[in-house]
Design a protein around this motif. Structure first.
Motif, short mmCIF file in Angstrom:
data_model
loop_
_atom_site.label_atom_id
_atom_site.label_comp_id
_atom_site.label_asym_id
_atom_site.label_seq_id
_atom_site.Cartn_x
_atom_site.Cartn_y
_atom_site.Cartn_z
N GLY A 51 -13.12 2.21 -2.14
CA GLY A 51 -13.72 2.64 -1.08
C GLY A 51 -14.82 2.75 -0.41
N GLN B 44 -7.51 3.42 -6.20
CA GLN B 44 -7.87 4.63 -5.73
C GLN B 44 -7.94 5.85 -6.31
OE1 GLN B 44 -6.42 5.28 -1.98
NE2 GLN B 44 -5.74 3.42 -1.99
N SER C 69 0.93 -1.26 0.07
CA SER C 69 -0.11 0.06 0.20
C SER C 69 0.56 1.17 0.19
CB SER C 69 -0.68 0.43 1.44
OG SER C 69 -1.55 1.51 1.40
N ASP D 156 -3.79 0.90 -4.32
CA ASP D 156 -3.14 1.83 -5.19
C ASP D 156 -4.08 2.25 -6.61
OD1 ASP D 156 -1.06 1.75 -3.33
OD2 ASP D 156 0.16 1.90 -4.13
N SER E 191 -6.21 8.34 6.72
CA SER E 191 -7.29 7.78 5.99
C SER E 191 -8.08 8.65 6.37
CB SER E 191 -7.55 6.31 6.03
OG SER E 191 -6.18 5.79 5.53
#
Length: 147
Positions: free
Chosen positions: A86, A81, A21, A78, A113
């Protein structure tokens, strides 16, 4: 994208996602460099993986039903994103927690985050001091209220 319960066969891919990550580069790297998502962990907790249509792992989360209930892990690859992965994982987690009869879920967040968790409904309730090996910084503590 589909979200499905992770299996023991996913352990290696989940571990690679955590260790690779980009959010944990630099000073945060020590926290994940030896981290392992094991088959036993997956069997013991509600772990769900998000995959693309081609089977590519886009992200995952692990919900500990408690008590107290806690979102233990949430990672998005990654390369995925900014594509809503998410947000979809967070919505799935909240639905799963509600269906398990939970009224709230705690999150001890990686500091960068925190803004994401707030954007999907979590509220900051405090700070957790540096206590784990490899963690030398305070972490935000947040709660998802599942009313």
């Amino acid at each position: 994208m589909i979200i499905r319960r992770a299996t023991a066969a996913d352990a290696g891919r989940l571990t690679e996602l955590v260790r690779g990550s980009g959010a944990y580069r630099g000073g945060y790297a020590a926290m994940v460099e030896d981290y392992e998502v094991t088959a036993e962990y997956i069997a013991a907790h509600d772990v769900f993986a998000a995959e693309g249509d081609d089977g590519t792992l886009l992200g995952f989360y692990a919900l500990l039903l408690g008590p107290p209930a806690e979102l233990d892990l949430m990672f998005v690859a990654d390369a995925a994103q900014g594509r809503g992965v998410g947000r979809r994982l967070a919505a799935h987690m909240k639905d799963r927690a509600r269906s398990a009869g939970l009224s709230r879920v705690r999150v001890v967040s990686h500091p960068p985050s925190e803004g994401f968790y707030r954007s999907v409904g979590a509220v900051r309730v405090g700070t957790v001091p540096a206590t784990l090996p490899g963690v030398t910084w305070e972490r935000p503590e947040l709660v998802f209220a599942l009313g």
